[in-house]
Design an enzyme around this catalytic site. Structure first.
Site, mmCIF file in Angstrom:
data_model
loop_
_atom_site.group_PDB
_atom_site.id
_atom_site.type_symbol
_atom_site.label_atom_id
_atom_site.label_comp_id
_atom_site.label_asym_id
_atom_site.label_seq_id
_atom_site.Cartn_x
_atom_site.Cartn_y
_atom_site.Cartn_z
ATOM 1 N N HIS A 230 -4.650 8.010 -1.558
ATOM 2 C CA HIS A 230 -3.430 8.390 -0.879
ATOM 3 C C HIS A 230 -3.852 9.648 0.082
ATOM 4 O O HIS A 230 -2.867 9.524 1.110
ATOM 5 C CB HIS A 230 -2.875 8.430 -2.029
ATOM 6 C CG HIS A 230 -1.421 9.178 -2.313
ATOM 7 N ND1 HIS A 230 -0.553 8.213 -1.497
ATOM 8 C CD2 HIS A 230 -0.736 10.246 -1.980
ATOM 9 C CE1 HIS A 230 0.839 8.653 -1.696
ATOM 10 N NE2 HIS A 230 0.598 9.914 -1.867
ATOM 11 N N ASP B 215 -5.222 3.451 -2.806
ATOM 12 C CA ASP B 215 -3.536 4.140 -2.962
ATOM 13 C C ASP B 215 -2.482 2.769 -3.578
ATOM 14 O O ASP B 215 -2.754 1.590 -3.246
ATOM 15 C CB ASP B 215 -2.951 4.355 -2.136
ATOM 16 C CG ASP B 215 -2.231 5.109 -2.653
ATOM 17 O OD1 ASP B 215 -1.221 5.594 -3.720
ATOM 18 O OD2 ASP B 215 -0.920 6.060 -1.727
ATOM 19 N N SER C 288 3.396 10.313 2.104
ATOM 20 C CA SER C 288 3.667 10.241 1.505
ATOM 21 C C SER C 288 5.391 10.267 1.899
ATOM 22 O O SER C 288 5.456 10.167 2.300
ATOM 23 C CB SER C 288 3.025 11.050 0.336
ATOM 24 O OG SER C 288 3.557 10.542 -1.173
#
Ligand SMILES: *[C@@H]1O[C@H](CO)[C@@H](O)[C@H](O)[C@H]1NC(C)=O
Ligand SMILES: *[C@@H]1O[C@H](CO)[C@@H](O)[C@H](O)[C@H]1NC(C)=O
Ligand SMILES: *[C@@H]1O[C@H](CO)[C@@H](O)[C@H](O)[C@H]1NC(C)=O
Length: 674
Positions: free
Chosen positions: A457, A399, A187
């Protein structure tokens, strides 16, 4: 007393010999340092984890600067019986946010444990520590168990801080300086990692460091669902939502969304046109125009007719639902166990915290302060980095917020290795793991893009074992086979295996599928590794024999004196050894060290940890000594989420926005447990 003294000396000698690492005269001193960091017990460790799965662990806070009272928390895991392919590797893992703790990584993703409903650890079969030592670091300062009086604002600062952390880390673990270093994370770590990597390369090139022979062997980057090119990636949320049928032109929201797409597209065009001018434009760092797209998609997905916890799409996995407006921040459910686990008195004590603070998954204060307004988005760094090492960008394909479509779009525009994008004529190769197609791979000029099927994710959360094979990909521990040509473009199968299985192939090279040219060199490397590992196996065998003889000697002496010596008998210890519950026995050993030196002999397979354990502190084994703390604070990626502090929020003081964000409720199934 006398005999005890003799045994002690002999055993100390044994320990000294077996734990002496090659050519490290500083060992004894360092060992005394690292003893403070040994993790000796955790709830569930003795009952839930098999001894062969239990890593050697070090954790604690390392002070970076005393003036600003800044220190980083780290938690290190290393396998006790390393596989041959797990050869001198250290991988650092960073979660994103900014401000989200890497304990997410340790306890929900690539680390060896998960936390169950009873706030006890259980084993993660896909733990990466089987292929590389793993070090989870809470940063920037103030994140997780890291502490500070002064908050950071920018990427170059945290890269310098990380260098300071590394310096101190390698003072504690000097043998790791010989290791191949990898940086991994997820991320917003898609921004951190390239900046830290660049700082490490600069450090290695620094003349003074070269003169002092100081160098970190950085060998590669693994970035999961990385936030690397903000606007391009925000724009892709629309395409992703359309492909996933989350929105369609017949929806009421369509005109609004279409207008936002158009506006964002203009900004992306502007970014593209000024990409190479070397200047930092606010609109490139983040644009609330582009970020609005995700907000619109999520709010349009709201369905009040559904049960409360199904009213919004989960932005981290579009196949899941969550409450509105959390839209994913309650996920994963196990987060509700991680927080009370980490805040329990017992765990805090065992993680060796000097500076005790309450753990929250994501620190609003760190996130608010960290605006990165003086740094270009990390996409700008990739061309330089790929000159020096493989950069792997892997994306769980469920995601939305850091989706794979945006990643492919940004790669298409990027020029690296003298060319723009991947060549037209390279196919997506199939990634095979354990006979299953688990994703596809595009790789050229040291940049690799991987789409991981059916993963969110947090790829290692959904696909633990598959995610571990990413280490095999970046270290080239795989086989290649010709695949099926798509549109006359040759496609390959990149084949990875559950841990240990490929080794079998290498030991009988004739059995292995015919290697391509490229593979031949890889296999040579691997064979070299296999060779050195068989050497080390022999030396381990010799060590073992020497120790066994010594132990036998000690045992004979002891037995002849046992009635004169202490009441705690070695015979008793042996009874536990032969007991069925091997897993229980291991941690019992640790506790008994304090009282019982006989335990020395059971440590023959535990290198280096020994002295530290003998000196380590005693921990009680009271059941449930920790009191659950209510689950608190925000989601992953507050930076990117719909209530995100955007460029403008940073200029106008909008601190309260995050602070006043509703706390996600504790998931239902958790309540019984509190
Ligand atoms: C890829 O990285 C290696 C180092 O791992 C380097 O020697 C090589 O030149 C790089 N290749 C390109 C195309 O930059
Ligand atoms: C994988 O496929 C091969 C050949 O198709 C087969 O021999 C092997 O048993 C399979 N392994 C697993 C784990 O399914
Ligand atoms: C995983 O993804 C593949 C490709 O997207 C799909 O064909 C398959 O059905 C998925 N499997 C599961 C269990 O969802």
């Amino acid at each position: 007393m006398l005999i005890f003294g003799k045994i002690y000396i002999i055993l100390s000698l044994i320990n000294y010999v077996i734990s002496l690492p090659p050519k490290s005269p500083a060992f004894i001193r360092d060992e005394f340092d690292r003893k403070h960091f040994l993790v000796q017990d955790l709830p569930g460790m003795t009952t839930n984890i098999k001894s062969e799965d239990l890593p050697l662990m070090f954790a604690g806070q390392i002070e970076l600067y005393s003036e600003t009272n800044m220190g980083y928390f780290y938690w290190k895991f290393q396998d006790r019986k390393k596989l041959p392919e797990n050869n001198k590797r250290t991988t650092f893992w960073l979660n994103g946010g900014p401000g989200c703790s890497s304990m997410d990584g340790a306890l929900l993703e690539s680390g060896p444990f998960r936390v169950n409903k009873d706030r006890e650890i259980v084993y993660n079969k896909g733990s990466w520590h089987k292929l590389t030592d793993m070090v989870f670091v809470d940063q920037p300062a103030g994140t997780g168990f890291s502490y500070t009086d002064e908050y950071r604002h920018d990427l170059d600062q945290i890269a310098q801080d990380f260098l300071v952390f590394l310096k101190k880390y390698f003072e504690i673990f000097p043998e790791d300086l010989q290791n191949d270093i990898y940086l991994s994370g997820e991320s917003y770590a898609g921004q951190y990692i390239p900046y830290i990597a660049q700082a490490i390369l600069n450090f290695n090139k620094d003349q003074q460091n070269q003169q002092n022979n100081q160098k970190y062997n950085l060998k590669g980057l693994l970035i999961g669902n990385g936030w690397i090119s903000p606007n391009e990636q925000s724009l892709s949320d629309a395409q992703f939502a359309i492909n996933a049928k989350l929105v369609s032109p017949s929806d009421k929201v369509w005109p609004k969304l279409a207008a936002e797409i158009e506006e964002c597209q203009k900004i992306v065009n502007q970014v593209d046109s000024t990409f190479n001018d070397g200047e930092i434009h606010d609109y490139e760092i983040s644009s609330d125009v582009c970020e609005r797209i995700l907000t619109t998609i999520l709010s349009s997905s709201r369905d009040p007719s559904k049960p409360n916890n199904e009213q919004c799409i989960n932005m981290y996995d579009y196949t899941l639902r969550d409450t509105y407006p959390q839209c994913g921040s309650n996920w994963p459910n196990e987060l509700a166990y991680v927080s009370p686990f980490l805040n329990s008195e017992q765990v805090v004590k065992n993680l060796n915290l000097n500076f005790v603070k309450k753990w929250v998954e994501c620190s609003g204060r760190v996130g608010r302060n960290f605006n990165a307004r003086k740094s270009l988005p990390a996409i700008h760094l990739l061309p330089e980095l790929t000159k020096e090492m493989p950069v792997v960008l892997f994306h769980g394909n469920l995601d939305i917020i850091c989706n794979y479509i945006g990643a492919e779009a940004m790669i298409k525009k990027l020029t690296w290795g003298g060319k723009r994008g991947f060549s037209e004529d390279i196919a997506a190769d199939d990634w095979i793991y354990n006979n299953e197609t688990v994703g596809y791979i595009k790789s050229e000029r040291n940049l690799t893009f991987i789409n991981v099927f059916n993963a969110s994710h947090m790829v290692p959360y959904d696909k633990p074992e598959v995610s571990r094979a990413l280490i095999d990909l970046i270290t080239k521990n795989y086989d290649e086979k010709e695949g099926v040509n798509v549109n006359e473009i040759p496609n390959k199968k990149i084949i990875t295996y559950p841990i240990g299985e490929r080794k079998a192939n290498l030991e009988n090279p004739e059995d292995a599928s015919k290697p391509s040219n490229e593979n031949e060199t890889e296999n040579q490397d691997d064979n070299k590794q296999a060779g050195s590992s068989s050497n080390s196996r022999i030396s381990r065998l010799i060590q073992f024999l020497v120790i066994a003889i010594l132990i036998w000697g000690v045992y004979v002496i002891y037995v002849s004196y046992r009635y004169k010596s202490r009441p705690v008998s070695i015979i008793k210890a042996r009874t536990t050894t032969t007991g069925k519950k091997k897993n229980v026995q291991w941690a019992d050993q640790l506790r008994r060290f304090q009282e019982d030196d006989e335990e020395f002999q059971q440590q023959q397979n535990v290198k280096q940890s020994f002295l530290s354990k003998t000196i380590g502190k005693l921990t009680g084994n009271t059941p449930n000594p920790y009191s659950p703390v209510p689950y608190e604070e925000f989601e992953l990626n507050e930076q990117e989420s719909q209530s995100t502090p955007s460029a403008d929020d940073f200029k106008i003081d909008s601190d309260d926005e995050i602070e006043s964000k509703p706390l996600p409720p504790t998931p239902k199934d958790d309540e019984n447990n509190v």
